[in-house]
Scaffold this active site. Structure first.
Site, PDB file in Angstrom:
ATOM      1  N   HIS A  19    -104.224 -25.342  34.364  1.00 50.60           N
ATOM      2  CA  HIS A  19    -104.248 -25.155  35.826  1.00 50.60           C
ATOM      3  C   HIS A  19    -103.313 -26.135  36.546  1.00 50.60           C
ATOM      4  O   HIS A  19    -102.829 -25.838  37.628  1.00 50.60           O
ATOM      5  CB  HIS A  19    -105.656 -25.427  36.370  1.00 50.60           C
ATOM      6  CG  HIS A  19    -106.608 -24.297  36.231  1.00 50.60           C
ATOM      7  ND1 HIS A  19    -107.055 -23.858  35.014  1.00 50.60           N
ATOM      8  CD2 HIS A  19    -107.209 -23.518  37.162  1.00 50.60           C
ATOM      9  CE1 HIS A  19    -107.905 -22.855  35.208  1.00 50.60           C
ATOM     10  NE2 HIS A  19    -108.014 -22.637  36.502  1.00 50.60           N
ATOM     11  N   ASP A  71    -106.951 -17.314  27.610  1.00 47.84           N
ATOM     12  CA  ASP A  71    -107.357 -18.490  28.398  1.00 47.84           C
ATOM     13  C   ASP A  71    -108.733 -18.229  28.997  1.00 47.84           C
ATOM     14  O   ASP A  71    -109.196 -17.091  29.067  1.00 47.84           O
ATOM     15  CB  ASP A  71    -106.347 -18.747  29.525  1.00 47.84           C
ATOM     16  CG  ASP A  71    -106.759 -19.928  30.403  1.00 47.84           C
ATOM     17  OD1 ASP A  71    -106.934 -21.032  29.852  1.00 47.84           O
ATOM     18  OD2 ASP A  71    -106.940 -19.749  31.620  1.00 47.84           O
ATOM     19  N   SER A  72    -109.358 -19.310  29.485  1.00 47.29           N
ATOM     20  CA  SER A  72    -110.663 -19.173  30.131  1.00 47.29           C
ATOM     21  C   SER A  72    -110.577 -18.309  31.394  1.00 47.29           C
ATOM     22  O   SER A  72    -111.578 -17.743  31.809  1.00 47.29           O
ATOM     23  CB  SER A  72    -111.205 -20.551  30.488  1.00 47.29           C
ATOM     24  OG  SER A  72    -110.343 -21.185  31.419  1.00 47.29           O
ATOM     25  N   GLU A 131    -108.323 -23.169  41.666  1.00 44.02           N
ATOM     26  CA  GLU A 131    -108.732 -21.758  41.706  1.00 44.02           C
ATOM     27  C   GLU A 131    -109.046 -21.320  43.130  1.00 44.02           C
ATOM     28  O   GLU A 131    -108.841 -20.174  43.511  1.00 44.02           O
ATOM     29  CB  GLU A 131    -109.939 -21.524  40.806  1.00 44.02           C
ATOM     30  CG  GLU A 131    -109.572 -21.686  39.372  1.00 44.02           C
ATOM     31  CD  GLU A 131    -110.325 -20.786  38.428  1.00 44.02           C
ATOM     32  OE1 GLU A 131    -111.291 -20.139  38.854  1.00 44.02           O
ATOM     33  OE2 GLU A 131    -109.937 -20.753  37.253  1.00 44.02           O
ATOM     34  N   CYS A 174    -104.385 -29.607  31.106  1.00 47.32           N
ATOM     35  CA  CYS A 174    -105.136 -28.414  31.501  1.00 47.32           C
ATOM     36  C   CYS A 174    -104.135 -27.470  32.136  1.00 47.32           C
ATOM     37  O   CYS A 174    -103.291 -27.886  32.943  1.00 47.32           O
ATOM     38  CB  CYS A 174    -106.229 -28.797  32.500  1.00 47.32           C
ATOM     39  SG  CYS A 174    -107.003 -27.376  33.309  1.00 47.32           S
ATOM     40  N   CYS A 186    -105.187 -22.290  26.426  1.00 41.97           N
ATOM     41  CA  CYS A 186    -106.207 -23.058  27.141  1.00 41.97           C
ATOM     42  C   CYS A 186    -106.393 -24.338  26.336  1.00 41.97           C
ATOM     43  O   CYS A 186    -106.700 -24.275  25.140  1.00 41.97           O
ATOM     44  CB  CYS A 186    -107.504 -22.258  27.171  1.00 41.97           C
ATOM     45  SG  CYS A 186    -108.907 -23.161  27.827  1.00 41.97           S
TER      46      CYS A 186
HETATM   47  N1  DGL Z   1    -107.452 -23.605  31.407  1.00 40.73           N
HETATM   48  C1  DGL Z   1    -108.384 -24.573  30.914  1.00 40.73           C
HETATM   49  C2  DGL Z   1    -107.629 -25.668  30.112  1.00 40.73           C
HETATM   50  O1  DGL Z   1    -106.420 -25.633  29.950  1.00 40.73           O
HETATM   51  C3  DGL Z   1    -109.232 -25.244  31.948  1.00 40.73           C
HETATM   52  C4  DGL Z   1    -109.970 -24.435  32.949  1.00 40.73           C
HETATM   53  C5  DGL Z   1    -111.457 -24.289  32.696  1.00 40.73           C
HETATM   54  O2  DGL Z   1    -112.200 -25.283  32.803  1.00 40.73           O
HETATM   55  O3  DGL Z   1    -111.839 -23.169  32.396  1.00 40.73           O
HETATM   56  O4  DGL Z   1    -108.280 -26.561  29.639  1.00 40.73           O
END
Ligand code: DGL
Length: 280
Positions: free
Chosen positions: A184, A6-7, A152, A182, A69
């Site tokens: 998050h 993931d990012s 975050e 997303c 992600c």
């Molecule tokens: N975790 C990323 C997603 O599911 C989004 C977070 C980011 O912008 O890095 O798209």
């Protein structure tokens, strides 16, 4: 060992579900937290970062990588699969967008909403995948670039989060099922529930179900396992341990730092950093 990429932190909400469903498997999570957020980045940068991250996971010994992600799944998955996991390859790369689309199609009564990062929305991948399965389903997307940074920061339950969510959700009033596009956003479910009165869909449990099914059909991609969990991150390991625990719902003990060197992500051993000014 299964690689999960993931990012940064969001994929830990997916890892949490994967571990619930596959407790005896070993997972190696790579969070590119030093270069997150990904959501507003251009496609070429995303492809470059994604290549570096999956290459690191392959070098660590993973033969199977789950891209946890949505931004990377939507923009780079096909590219990664073609480059590293083509026919005859002993490696596989799976994404999370198709399980999410399948879950949405299974429950929606006609109008699906997708709340996601700017790049996920501009890719149009969710719309394509949902309409491949159900051409008559209406899909409305909404980019929510402020939500991942708010989460975050640990502000997901604040008034600022509620007002921000209200604003993003206003155009989605008519949808019956809203996909959290997303990784998050599951942390924001309580606030989203106050603001949105239809069905909120966290795709992570469906992705876990799909992975379980895939592993049964493709034995031999994970090797011997003992339920171990390890972490790599490109940002500050101390902050990854602290913030990551909220996303994973469990403490994170050891995190190995990785950093880019000549276009590749390498493991870093501890390094002494000299700070302060030299006065002459
Ligand atoms: N975790 C990323 C997603 O599911 C989004 C977070 C980011 O912008 O890095 O798209």
């Amino acid at each position: 060992m299964i690689g999960v990429y993931d990012s940064g932190f969001g994929g830990l909400t997916v890892l949490r579900r994967l571990r619930e469903r596959l407790p005896h498997h070993d997972f190696l999570y790579l969070g590119d937290s030093g270069r997150a957020p990904y959501g507003g980045r251009d496609v070429h940068t995303l492809l470059d970062f994604a290549e570096q991250c999956v290459e690191r996971l392959f070098e660590e010994g993973c033969r199977l990588v789950v891209v946890a992600c949505n931004t990377v799944s939507c923009v780079a998955l096909r590219h990664l699969q073609r480059r590293y996991a083509g026919p005859g390859s002993e490696r596989r790369i799976l994404g999370i967008t198709i399980p999410a689309a399948e879950a949405a199609v299974a429950v929606s009564e006609g109008h699906v909403g997708v709340l996601a990062t700017t790049r996920t929305v501009s890719s149009g991948t969710f719309v394509t995948e949902i309409q491949k399965l159900a051409p008559r389903l209406r899909v409305t997307q909404q980019a929510a670039p402020l939500l991942a940074p708010l989460i975050e920061e640990g502000w997901e339950s604040t008034e600022i989060a509620r007002l921000t969510a209200e604003r993003y959700l206003a155009p989605l009033r008519e949808v019956d099922t809203l996909v959290l596009g997303c990784t998050h956003y599951p942390l924001m479910l309580p606030v989203l529930r106050q603001t949105f009165h239809g069905r909120l869909l966290d795709p992570a449990p469906f992705a876990a179900e799909r992975l379980l099914d895939w592993l049964e059909r493709h034995p031999g991609f994970t090797g011997p396992s003992q339920g171990r969990l390890s972490f790599l991150c490109s940002g500050d390991p101390a902050s990854f341990r602290e913030h990551g625990a909220r996303f994973l719902g469990a403490p994170i003990d050891e995190v190995v730092h990785i950093a880019e060197e000549a276009g590749r992500l390498q493991r870093r051993t501890s390094m002494q950093v000299v700070t302060g000014q030299i006065l002459r």
